[in-house]
Design an enzyme around this catalytic site. Structure first.
Site, PDB file in Angstrom:
ATOM      1  N   HIS A  84     -28.534  13.190 -47.527  1.00 29.20           N
ATOM      2  CA  HIS A  84     -28.405  12.790 -48.944  1.00 29.20           C
ATOM      3  C   HIS A  84     -26.923  12.868 -49.337  1.00 29.20           C
ATOM      4  O   HIS A  84     -26.514  13.713 -50.129  1.00 29.20           O
ATOM      5  CB  HIS A  84     -29.264  13.719 -49.807  1.00 29.20           C
ATOM      6  CG  HIS A  84     -29.555  13.198 -51.184  1.00 29.20           C
ATOM      7  ND1 HIS A  84     -29.108  11.969 -51.647  1.00 29.20           N
ATOM      8  CD2 HIS A  84     -30.244  13.752 -52.225  1.00 29.20           C
ATOM      9  CE1 HIS A  84     -29.530  11.797 -52.891  1.00 29.20           C
ATOM     10  NE2 HIS A  84     -30.208  12.854 -53.267  1.00 29.20           N
ATOM     11  N   ARG A  94     -32.949   3.985 -50.699  1.00 27.29           N
ATOM     12  CA  ARG A  94     -33.594   5.296 -50.510  1.00 27.29           C
ATOM     13  C   ARG A  94     -34.827   5.052 -49.669  1.00 27.29           C
ATOM     14  O   ARG A  94     -35.718   4.293 -50.068  1.00 27.29           O
ATOM     15  CB  ARG A  94     -33.971   5.924 -51.854  1.00 27.29           C
ATOM     16  CG  ARG A  94     -34.916   7.116 -51.696  1.00 27.29           C
ATOM     17  CD  ARG A  94     -35.103   7.914 -52.949  1.00 27.29           C
ATOM     18  NE  ARG A  94     -33.905   8.687 -53.260  1.00 27.29           N
ATOM     19  CZ  ARG A  94     -33.868   9.704 -54.110  1.00 27.29           C
ATOM     20  NH1 ARG A  94     -34.968  10.068 -54.754  1.00 27.29           N
ATOM     21  NH2 ARG A  94     -32.742  10.352 -54.342  1.00 27.29           N
ATOM     22  N   ASP A 106     -33.061  24.107 -52.749  1.00 26.07           N
ATOM     23  CA  ASP A 106     -33.710  22.811 -52.961  1.00 26.07           C
ATOM     24  C   ASP A 106     -35.203  23.075 -52.837  1.00 26.07           C
ATOM     25  O   ASP A 106     -35.623  24.164 -52.411  1.00 26.07           O
ATOM     26  CB  ASP A 106     -33.203  21.816 -51.892  1.00 26.07           C
ATOM     27  CG  ASP A 106     -33.716  20.386 -52.112  1.00 26.07           C
ATOM     28  OD1 ASP A 106     -34.253  20.089 -53.205  1.00 26.07           O
ATOM     29  OD2 ASP A 106     -33.590  19.562 -51.179  1.00 26.07           O
ATOM     30  N   GLN A 111     -25.592  12.863 -53.087  1.00 25.09           N
ATOM     31  CA  GLN A 111     -25.815  14.154 -53.749  1.00 25.09           C
ATOM     32  C   GLN A 111     -24.690  15.119 -53.414  1.00 25.09           C
ATOM     33  O   GLN A 111     -24.163  15.824 -54.281  1.00 25.09           O
ATOM     34  CB  GLN A 111     -27.154  14.744 -53.283  1.00 25.09           C
ATOM     35  CG  GLN A 111     -27.460  16.099 -53.865  1.00 25.09           C
ATOM     36  CD  GLN A 111     -27.704  16.033 -55.364  1.00 25.09           C
ATOM     37  OE1 GLN A 111     -28.517  15.247 -55.814  1.00 25.09           O
ATOM     38  NE2 GLN A 111     -27.001  16.847 -56.137  1.00 25.09           N
ATOM     39  N   CYS A 151     -30.002  20.336 -56.345  1.00 22.98           N
ATOM     40  CA  CYS A 151     -29.878  18.876 -56.521  1.00 22.98           C
ATOM     41  C   CYS A 151     -30.879  18.342 -57.534  1.00 22.98           C
ATOM     42  O   CYS A 151     -30.683  17.260 -58.079  1.00 22.98           O
ATOM     43  CB  CYS A 151     -30.033  18.167 -55.182  1.00 22.98           C
ATOM     44  SG  CYS A 151     -31.665  18.348 -54.436  1.00 22.98           S
ATOM     45  N   ARG A 170     -23.516  13.176 -60.511  1.00 22.51           N
ATOM     46  CA  ARG A 170     -24.041  12.060 -59.700  1.00 22.51           C
ATOM     47  C   ARG A 170     -23.443  10.750 -60.195  1.00 22.51           C
ATOM     48  O   ARG A 170     -23.094   9.870 -59.412  1.00 22.51           O
ATOM     49  CB  ARG A 170     -25.575  11.995 -59.796  1.00 22.51           C
ATOM     50  CG  ARG A 170     -26.317  13.161 -59.175  1.00 22.51           C
ATOM     51  CD  ARG A 170     -26.134  13.261 -57.683  1.00 22.51           C
ATOM     52  NE  ARG A 170     -26.557  12.062 -56.980  1.00 22.51           N
ATOM     53  CZ  ARG A 170     -27.830  11.777 -56.638  1.00 22.51           C
ATOM     54  NH1 ARG A 170     -28.787  12.634 -56.920  1.00 22.51           N
ATOM     55  NH2 ARG A 170     -28.136  10.655 -55.984  1.00 22.51           N
TER      56      ARG A 170
END
Ligand code: CP
Ligand code: NVA
Length: 307
Positions: free
Chosen positions: A136, A109, A227, A139, A266, A294
């Site tokens: 991402h 990340r 988000d 996700q 998310c 996830r």
């Protein structure tokens, strides 16, 4: 043989992505409603180690990869740039070469997409994108699994994305291109859409529509997604709170979508900014199922890359 990286949804064809989702669902079903705890019956990654590098905070990604590896029979180690030589300027390329001598896979990340690409270029083991400023993909695989579970055939869906145009938006666009759903994206005029993502959509016949009218975007939607308005490391949106307000997902906004529409995010959520408590905790919200996925989706990605 070149390692099998998982860097972007756009890197794969529909059949490969569907195969990963099928594998995720099979592993989830085999656990019979018990996501946590003990190892799976078969241990496809027994004896393997995943290094996880975090240059930004994480709750879900960190825990779901860690638990997922354990359930697959493997182990993990968590590294941050602060307490490795990365923080003192050792190159990503050299770090990739060194880690490849010790571990069987690397999840990273990071802020810049370039760092991910460099890691993948120099690593002899699979590299997985655990979020960059640009995308991402893990996700979005969990989101696709969630949408399939709740709504069925992805190609028949209309999804409305409200708020910022960020890393998750870009991965959603990639998914729209690959899975064939309609994606209506509504954002404030002050926010600049990511040109590369928009071009990719055009080149790949993704059915996306961009606009500034949230109510129009959610009309007939099977799902509303949002988000945070200010992503990690984002300086540009700091003063746009008022401009984002019309894109808040509240009960009135949900009422403009289909009656059976679901709400996704998310997470982490900034409650009563991009989404109200009422929606987040309401009957249409599937955010915690989405978070659980996830685990399942990433186990399938780990198996795909490292199995
Ligand atoms: N959604 C997500 O990636 O959450 P974390 O930042 O907690 O990992
Ligand atoms: N867009 C958010 C996602 C967090 C999981 C961010 O980058 O901060």
């Amino acid at each position: 043989m070149a390692p099998k990286h998982f860097l972007e949804v756009s890197q794969f064809d529909t059949a490969t992505l569907t195969g990963i989702l099928d594998s995720a669902q099979a592993m989830k079903d085999a656990r019979d409603g018990q996501p946590k705890g003990v190892a799976d019956a078969d241990l496809p990654l027994q004896g393997k180690v995943l290094a996880m590098i975090f240059e930004k905070p994480s709750t879900r990604t960190r825990v779901s990869f860690d638990v997922g590896m354990r359930q697959l029979g493997g182990q993990t180690l968590v590294l941050s740039s602060h307490d490795t030589q990365l923080g003192r300027g050792e190159s990503i390329a050299d770090t990739a070469r060194v880690l490849s001598r010790f571990v069987d896979g690397i999840m990273i990340r990071t802020d810049q997409d370039d760092k991910l690409v460099e890691m993948a270029k120099y690593a002899d083991v699979p590299v997985i994108n655990g979020l960059t400023d640009d995308s991402h993909p893990c996700q979005i695989m969990a989101d696709m699994q969630t949408l399939r579970e709740k709504k069925g055939d992805l190609a028949k869906l209309k999804i409305a994305w409200l708020g910022d145009f960020n890393n998750v938006t870009t991965s959603f666009i990639h998914a729209a291109g690959r899975f064939g759903f309609k994606l209506d994206i509504a954002f404030p005029p002050e926010v600049t859409p990511v040109a590369e993502a928009v071009k990719w959509a055009k080149d790949n016949n993704a059915d996306i529509r961009l606009g500034h009218d949230a109510k129009a975007a959610v009309e007939n939607a099977d799902c509303i997604v949002t988000d945070t308005w200010i992503s990690m490391g984002d300086d540009e949106n700091q003063n746009l709170h008022n401009q984002f307000q019309p894109f808040q997902v509240n009960a009135a906004m949900m009422a403009n979508a289909r009656d059976d529409a679901i709400f996704m995010h998310c997470l982490p959520a900034h409650r009563n900014e991009e989404v109200t408590d009422e929606v987040m905790d309401g009957p249409q919200s599937v955010v915690f199922d989405e978070a659980e996925n996830r685990l399942h989706a990433q186990k399938a990605i780990l198996k795909f890359c490292m199995g």
